[in-house]
Design a protein around this motif. Structure first.
Motif, PDB file in Angstrom:
ATOM      1  N   THR A  13       0.810  -1.212   0.000  1.00 41.07           N
ATOM      2  CA  THR A  13       0.000   0.000   0.000  1.00 41.07           C
ATOM      3  C   THR A  13       0.851   1.274   0.000  1.00 41.07           C
ATOM      4  OG1 THR A  13      -0.139  -0.328   2.393  1.00 41.07           O
ATOM      5  CG2 THR A  13      -2.051  -0.986   1.091  1.00 41.07           C
ATOM      6  N   SER A  14       2.165   1.124   0.113  1.00 35.99           N
ATOM      7  CA  SER A  14       3.007   2.315  -0.028  1.00 35.99           C
ATOM      8  C   SER A  14       3.054   2.788  -1.474  1.00 35.99           C
ATOM      9  CB  SER A  14       4.428   2.043   0.471  1.00 35.99           C
ATOM     10  OG  SER A  14       4.425   2.001   1.876  1.00 35.99           O
ATOM     11  N   SER A  15       2.669   1.907  -2.402  1.00 33.25           N
ATOM     12  CA  SER A  15       2.427   2.375  -3.776  1.00 33.25           C
ATOM     13  C   SER A  15       1.042   1.863  -4.172  1.00 33.25           C
ATOM     14  CB  SER A  15       3.539   1.953  -4.736  1.00 33.25           C
ATOM     15  OG  SER A  15       3.681   0.554  -4.817  1.00 33.25           O
ATOM     16  N   ASP A  16       0.934   1.082  -5.230  1.00 28.29           N
ATOM     17  CA  ASP A  16      -0.405   0.683  -5.676  1.00 28.29           C
ATOM     18  C   ASP A  16      -0.753  -0.756  -5.309  1.00 28.29           C
ATOM     19  OD1 ASP A  16       1.385  -0.473  -7.390  1.00 28.29           O
ATOM     20  OD2 ASP A  16       0.377   0.147  -9.235  1.00 28.29           O
ATOM     21  N   HIS A  41       6.678   1.073  -6.179  1.00 26.80           N
ATOM     22  CA  HIS A  41       6.940   2.041  -7.252  1.00 26.80           C
ATOM     23  C   HIS A  41       7.515   3.338  -6.688  1.00 26.80           C
ATOM     24  CE1 HIS A  41       4.804  -0.362 -10.231  1.00 26.80           C
ATOM     25  NE2 HIS A  41       3.798  -0.482  -9.387  1.00 26.80           N
ATOM     26  N   ASN A  42       8.753   3.600  -6.997  1.00 23.86           N
ATOM     27  CA  ASN A  42       9.391   4.902  -6.727  1.00 23.86           C
ATOM     28  C   ASN A  42       9.372   5.338  -5.272  1.00 23.86           C
ATOM     29  OD1 ASN A  42       9.960   5.144  -9.445  1.00 23.86           O
ATOM     30  ND2 ASN A  42       8.024   6.141  -9.899  1.00 23.86           N
ATOM     31  N   THR A  43       9.264   4.392  -4.365  1.00 24.44           N
ATOM     32  CA  THR A  43       9.318   4.736  -2.938  1.00 24.44           C
ATOM     33  C   THR A  43       9.814   3.541  -2.120  1.00 24.44           C
ATOM     34  OG1 THR A  43       8.092   5.591  -1.039  1.00 24.44           O
ATOM     35  CG2 THR A  43       6.890   4.104  -2.495  1.00 24.44           C
ATOM     36  N   THR A  44      10.488   3.857  -1.026  1.00 26.16           N
ATOM     37  CA  THR A  44      10.907   2.814  -0.085  1.00 26.16           C
ATOM     38  C   THR A  44      10.174   2.990   1.245  1.00 26.16           C
ATOM     39  OG1 THR A  44      12.759   4.194   0.634  1.00 26.16           O
ATOM     40  CG2 THR A  44      13.216   2.588  -1.099  1.00 26.16           C
ATOM     41  N   ALA A  45       9.050   3.705   1.197  1.00 27.18           N
ATOM     42  CA  ALA A  45       8.348   4.055   2.436  1.00 27.18           C
ATOM     43  C   ALA A  45       7.887   2.832   3.237  1.00 27.18           C
ATOM     44  CB  ALA A  45       7.160   4.964   2.124  1.00 27.18           C
ATOM     45  N   THR A  68      10.069   3.336 -11.576  1.00 23.39           N
ATOM     46  CA  THR A  68       8.926   3.276 -12.482  1.00 23.39           C
ATOM     47  C   THR A  68       8.994   4.491 -13.382  1.00 23.39           C
ATOM     48  OG1 THR A  68       7.754   2.120 -10.727  1.00 23.39           O
ATOM     49  CG2 THR A  68       6.412   2.987 -12.524  1.00 23.39           C
ATOM     50  N   TRP A  85      14.331   8.418  -9.165  1.00 25.75           N
ATOM     51  CA  TRP A  85      13.724   7.892 -10.392  1.00 25.75           C
ATOM     52  C   TRP A  85      13.407   8.989 -11.407  1.00 25.75           C
ATOM     53  CZ3 TRP A  85       8.760   8.881 -12.293  1.00 25.75           C
ATOM     54  CH2 TRP A  85       7.941   9.644 -11.464  1.00 25.75           C
TER      55      TRP A  85
END
Lengths: 320, 150
Positions: A13-16, A41-45, A68, A85
């Motif tokens: 859920t930190s991306s899609d 996608h584009n995050t390491t949260a 991404t 990214w």
């Protein structure tokens, strides 16, 4: 060396993705994985939560991210890269891959022949393939029904063509896991040969090329040459090489299991040759190659012959 | 709650595969940011346009049919997709790559949601970045509202 069951391309859920980091770890354990990489996608949260949950539950979670970009996706694992990214362009993508590798990450070309715009923009790789051929791994199979369809065929052809040109790219599968999938649909698994189950050891195994991808088949494969044994991914100096191969059913595989094996195919830059094989049987076959040699395993599944496993390459070279 | 940014940004097909940067100033003493984004339209319901675009793109990318006509039809309606990033004066503060066209985020030192990183709400110029992943309508109107809580 032991081969571990890994999934190196997942989302939360930190991306899609639809799972929280904790739910992803829970499902990965239920599916029998030894290790996963979180590549939102584009995050390491979500990485910290996933790693902590993995540690608590006994699952190795490798930090990662999926670059991404508009022109292609890369699963970058290791958690060391500082590449942003948005800075990646067709002109500098090779330098950015090199930067991530220099910092200790592993870069995988993700689902390069999947349909992109307008259905999944960036999913299709529009980068010049030569500019990204310095990556470490190539997702030959991806997502659901990974060994079926045009994209799977084109990815396998492109990967073999890169190997024939002298590039060294580990073979990986990417589930590209977004949904909970209580009963996983048709999927595959990346097996990684490693000295240990921890993240660094798994990544070293991936980098060394000691991988194979599989749908329901566990593979024991080595090359014997000059009186020595070589693991998948090794360089072999001698021209006289014999491949030793045995295949077994994977007890962890959960959907549409293969019913029997039909043949093993040795593929090199010079051509391919098939040999009959059955579950539990050990076969030996001579391999002649100047650049690379991989083994493809075929068997019956869903009442037809399908490609069920692909090993990483043995390479010609070195002093070994 | 202080409003730091409240604007509608219009994107057209020329913006495909570009990043649109929006700048806003965070005052001293802010502890939390609330970001609301809404973009319209999400979907393009023109079936003929959708099928034609999928078919042309598929042949350009793969050189052969990747999907059957039925699979192409099942992929409709086509939708716009935007990603949102945030840069603090110190650097990247994360990216929200999600499908929905209405998104709300809260970012502070202890927590953040939607792909953003917990970070100190520094005084200074911040950047909100709209990345145009896919635009399949003539234009998209993106309403961005950013508020700060002390």
């Amino acid at each position: 060396m032991k081969y571990y069951r890994c999934e190196l391309h997942t989302h939360t859920t930190s991306s899609d993705g639809k799972m929280t980091p904790e739910e992803l770890v829970d499902r990965a354990l239920a599916c029998g994985y030894d290790a996963i990489a979180l590549t939102d996608h584009n995050t390491t949260a979500g990485v910290k939560r996933a790693v902590e949950e993995g540690r608590r539950r006994g699952l190795t979670v490798i930090p990662g991210i999926e670059w991404t970009t508009f022109w292609g996706h890369f699963a970058v694992t290791g958690g060391k890269s500082d590449v942003l990214w948005r800075d990646i362009t067709p002109e500098n993508v090779g330098e950015k891959i090199k930067r991530a590798q220099t910092l200790g990450d592993i870069v995988t070309i993700a689902h390069p022949r999947r349909m992109g715009y307008p259905l999944c923009s960036g999913c299709h790789c529009d980068y010049d393939i030569e500019s990204i051929s310095g990556a470490d791994c190539y997702e030959v199979w991806s997502h659901y029904y990974p060994n079926e369809g045009v994209a799977a065929r084109q990815q396998k052809e492109q990967w073999l063509s890169l190997l024939a040109e002298g590039h060294r790219l580990s073979v990986v599968y990417g589930y590209d896991w977004h949904n909970r999938d209580d009963v996983p649909p048709s999927y595959a698994c990346t097996y990684v040969g490693s000295e240990g189950k921890d993240a660094d050891s798994i990544l070293r195994g991936v980098k060394s090329g000691a991988t194979y991808i599989s749908i329901g088949v566990e593979v024991e494969c080595k090359a014997v040459s000059g009186g020595r044994e070589y693991a998948i991914g090794s360089e072999i100096a001698s021209e006289e090489t014999e491949i030793e191969l045995s295949c077994f059913r994977s007890e962890d595989y959960r959907s549409d299991k293969p019913t029997k094996l039909t043949r093993a195919e040795i593929v090199t830059e010079l051509g391919k040759e098939s040999f009959p094989i059955a579950f539990g049987e050990k076969i030996k076959a001579k391999a002649t190659f100047e650049r690379f040699c991989v083994v493809c395993i075929y068997g019956e599944r869903k009442r037809e012959e399908q490609l069920l496993a692909i090993t990483g390459a043995f390479y010609r070279g070195g002093n070994g | 709650m202080a409003t730091l940014f409240d604007r509608v940004c219009v994107l057209t097909k020329k913006d495909q595969s570009t990043h649109r940067k929006l700048y806003f100033e965070v005052p001293e003493g802010a502890k939390k940011l609330h970001i609301s984004v809404r973009y319209e339209p999400k979907y393009n319901y023109d079936e003929e346009y959708g099928l034609d675009l999928i078919e042309r793109s598929m042949l350009k990318q793969a050189g052969e049919p990747l999907m059957t006509r039925g699979e192409m039809r099942a992929a409709l309606p086509l939708d716009n997709h935007l990603s949102f990033s945030l840069d603090s004066p110190s650097g990247a503060a994360g990216t929200a790559h999600r499908g929905n066209n209405v998104q709300n985020f809260t970012i502070c030192e202890d927590s953040a949601d939607g792909g953003f990183y917990p970070c100190r709400i520094e005084q200074g110029v911040w950047t909100f970045v709209i990345s145009v992943t896919c635009i399949i309508t003539d234009k998209i109107e993106v309403a961005v509202k950013i508020e700060a809580e002390a």
